[in-house]
Design a protein around this motif. Sequence first.
Motif, mmCIF file in Angstrom:
data_model
loop_
_atom_site.group_PDB
_atom_site.id
_atom_site.type_symbol
_atom_site.label_atom_id
_atom_site.label_comp_id
_atom_site.label_asym_id
_atom_site.label_seq_id
_atom_site.Cartn_x
_atom_site.Cartn_y
_atom_site.Cartn_z
ATOM 1 N N LEU A 245 0.819 -1.296 0.162
ATOM 2 C CA LEU A 245 -0.015 -0.090 0.052
ATOM 3 C C LEU A 245 0.897 1.174 -0.013
ATOM 4 N N LEU A 246 2.054 1.293 0.452
ATOM 5 C CA LEU A 246 2.908 2.310 0.531
ATOM 6 C C LEU A 246 3.422 2.690 -0.840
ATOM 7 N N SER A 247 3.591 1.934 -1.847
ATOM 8 C CA SER A 247 3.760 2.405 -3.141
ATOM 9 C C SER A 247 2.725 3.151 -3.806
ATOM 10 N N LEU A 248 1.479 3.286 -3.087
ATOM 11 C CA LEU A 248 0.495 4.106 -3.740
ATOM 12 C C LEU A 248 0.608 5.654 -3.128
ATOM 13 N N LEU A 249 1.460 5.747 -2.114
ATOM 14 C CA LEU A 249 1.350 7.183 -1.502
ATOM 15 C C LEU A 249 1.910 8.165 -2.806
ATOM 16 N N ASP A 250 2.603 7.956 -3.776
ATOM 17 C CA ASP A 250 2.699 8.899 -4.666
ATOM 18 C C ASP A 250 1.662 9.543 -5.416
ATOM 19 N N LEU A 251 0.423 8.866 -5.381
ATOM 20 C CA LEU A 251 -0.846 9.274 -5.907
ATOM 21 C C LEU A 251 -1.519 10.076 -4.889
ATOM 22 N N VAL A 252 -1.353 9.779 -3.447
ATOM 23 C CA VAL A 252 -1.936 10.702 -2.377
ATOM 24 C C VAL A 252 -1.005 11.828 -2.189
ATOM 25 N N ALA A 253 0.233 11.870 -2.553
ATOM 26 C CA ALA A 253 0.856 13.196 -2.589
ATOM 27 C C ALA A 253 0.606 14.234 -3.539
ATOM 28 N N LEU A 254 0.419 13.597 -4.743
ATOM 29 C CA LEU A 254 0.023 14.382 -5.963
ATOM 30 C C LEU A 254 -0.970 15.065 -5.626
ATOM 31 N N ALA A 255 -2.313 14.492 -5.184
ATOM 32 C CA ALA A 255 -3.627 14.791 -4.976
ATOM 33 C C ALA A 255 -3.516 15.939 -3.597
ATOM 34 N N THR A 256 -2.757 15.513 -2.786
ATOM 35 C CA THR A 256 -2.669 16.441 -1.454
ATOM 36 C C THR A 256 -2.128 17.918 -1.942
ATOM 37 N N VAL A 257 -0.887 17.908 -2.708
ATOM 38 C CA VAL A 257 -0.538 19.129 -3.118
ATOM 39 C C VAL A 257 -1.448 19.752 -4.170
ATOM 40 N N CYS A 258 -1.741 19.061 -5.122
ATOM 41 C CA CYS A 258 -2.743 19.956 -5.868
ATOM 42 C C CYS A 258 -4.103 20.316 -5.763
ATOM 43 N N ASP A 259 -4.583 19.453 -4.640
ATOM 44 C CA ASP A 259 -5.692 20.162 -4.317
ATOM 45 C C ASP A 259 -5.675 21.329 -2.938
ATOM 46 N N VAL A 260 -4.554 21.591 -2.865
ATOM 47 C CA VAL A 260 -4.032 22.754 -2.032
ATOM 48 C C VAL A 260 -4.665 22.448 -0.600
ATOM 49 N N VAL A 261 -4.710 21.429 -0.022
ATOM 50 C CA VAL A 261 -5.478 21.308 1.341
ATOM 51 C C VAL A 261 -4.119 21.482 2.342
ATOM 52 N N PRO A 262 -4.554 22.057 3.502
ATOM 53 C CA PRO A 262 -3.516 22.127 4.819
ATOM 54 C C PRO A 262 -2.585 21.174 4.717
ATOM 55 N N LEU A 263 -1.246 21.636 4.746
ATOM 56 C CA LEU A 263 -0.040 20.537 4.991
ATOM 57 C C LEU A 263 0.270 20.718 6.504
ATOM 58 N N LYS A 264 -0.764 19.790 7.152
ATOM 59 C CA LYS A 264 -0.528 19.535 8.534
ATOM 60 C C LYS A 264 -1.014 18.228 8.951
ATOM 61 N N GLY A 265 -0.650 17.808 9.894
ATOM 62 C CA GLY A 265 -0.976 16.268 10.451
ATOM 63 C C GLY A 265 -0.753 15.262 9.481
ATOM 64 N N LEU A 266 -1.641 14.631 8.995
ATOM 65 C CA LEU A 266 -1.148 13.412 8.271
ATOM 66 C C LEU A 266 -1.009 13.705 6.916
ATOM 67 N N ASN A 267 -1.523 15.131 6.482
ATOM 68 C CA ASN A 267 -1.063 15.325 5.191
ATOM 69 C C ASN A 267 0.614 15.544 4.823
ATOM 70 N N ARG A 268 1.245 15.945 5.980
ATOM 71 C CA ARG A 268 2.696 16.088 5.746
ATOM 72 C C ARG A 268 3.249 14.650 5.529
ATOM 73 N N ALA A 269 2.795 13.808 6.297
ATOM 74 C CA ALA A 269 3.435 12.536 5.998
ATOM 75 C C ALA A 269 3.199 11.955 4.716
ATOM 76 N N TYR A 270 1.763 12.030 4.386
ATOM 77 C CA TYR A 270 1.402 11.832 2.743
ATOM 78 C C TYR A 270 2.361 12.420 1.769
ATOM 79 N N VAL A 271 2.759 13.677 2.010
ATOM 80 C CA VAL A 271 3.703 14.413 0.795
ATOM 81 C C VAL A 271 4.647 13.885 1.020
ATOM 82 N N VAL A 272 5.570 13.675 2.276
ATOM 83 C CA VAL A 272 6.986 13.326 2.336
ATOM 84 C C VAL A 272 7.072 11.963 2.002
#
Length: 376
Positions: A245-272
């Motif tokens: 499942l960790l291999s799919l985090l590239d898609l989560v990071a892409l969406a998190t950055v492009c949807d301009v949601v707050p980079l806090k909490g779990l979102n920071r781990a998603y992007v990193v």
Amino acid sequence: MDVLADPIQRAFLGVERSVSGQRWVSRLDQAGQNRALAISQVHGYSELIARVLAGRGVGLDDAAAFLEPTLRALMPDPDTLTDGRKAAERLADAIRRREKVVIFGDYDVDGAASSALMARFLRHFDITAEIYIPDRIFEGYGPNPQAIDQLIDRGSELIVTVDCGSTSHEALAVAAERRTDVVVIDHHQVGSVLPPCHALVNPNREDDLSGQGHLCAAGVVYLVLVNTLRVLRLRGDPRAASFDLLSLLDLVALATVCDVVPLKGLNRAYVVKGLLAARHMGNAGLAALLRKAAIGGPVTPYHLGFLLGPRINAGGRIGDAALGSRLLTLDDAAAAEAIASELDELNRDRQAMEAAMLAEAEAEVLAEYGTGEGAS
């Protein structure tokens, strides 16, 4: 005297007069100064980093997780999401029964990434799900009654909406009348009256206490998939142990950055962690798009938000809305290259159209008001 301890008497960084003639002063109040000093002393960070953290409201106990976020520390129990377990069990049932699943997504990057996440997960369990992305012009946002009817007519047994569906009362009523289950996974604001569906996983629904309302849709989908994997393991499905499942985090990071949601909490781990996954080039579609964007060096948030995102969005704006999600599900390098080329061309067309519209607007303003020279 320490700058952290006495910012008022001393100019910040010793700048008594800037280029604009201003004296630099600290914006932190005394409580902020104390917090910055504690962060610097306890964690060994430089004074500047400690100030930035304090200025962003990061507390002493949260500083390390803020700078070095991990999924282990920041991921909540997916069961804390209202309907999270219910959605996971329904997906596990669909896998066990080998049902025909349709993923109904939005036409932006978050929708494309969320659709690809779900499709790639189901594919591992031998479920080839259809992805349906509505046309922005003719169908608008989210599920519509006509599309739901058509999908059920074609044999859909489970419809999973991602990045949409929370307010689609009329469309989901059609599915309910036809006894077809719908699982909604979304993050948009939702009213007190929920649409008829088997499960609605949305951290922004009024009765959700997970505290994950800052996630984009792909981030919510990921939590649902974590839960589904857990359910499948409990049920003894041997394929669950081999899925990364960790291999799919590239898609989560892409969406998190492009949807301009707050980079806090779990979102920071998603992007990193997602950036690390993206740098492995395991997703053929992303890799092809990276080549088209001529990105050199490691993938960064800038690349995701300003180079990849606009190209994926271009399909939904002036081309085939499903191109982005289709690209992100591909494993075939040649097919990915072809779609990446098409999206790259569409993005150039979009840029030209926007430039032409801007020039036309400027010309109209000048014709109406002139250059403004000589105005009092």
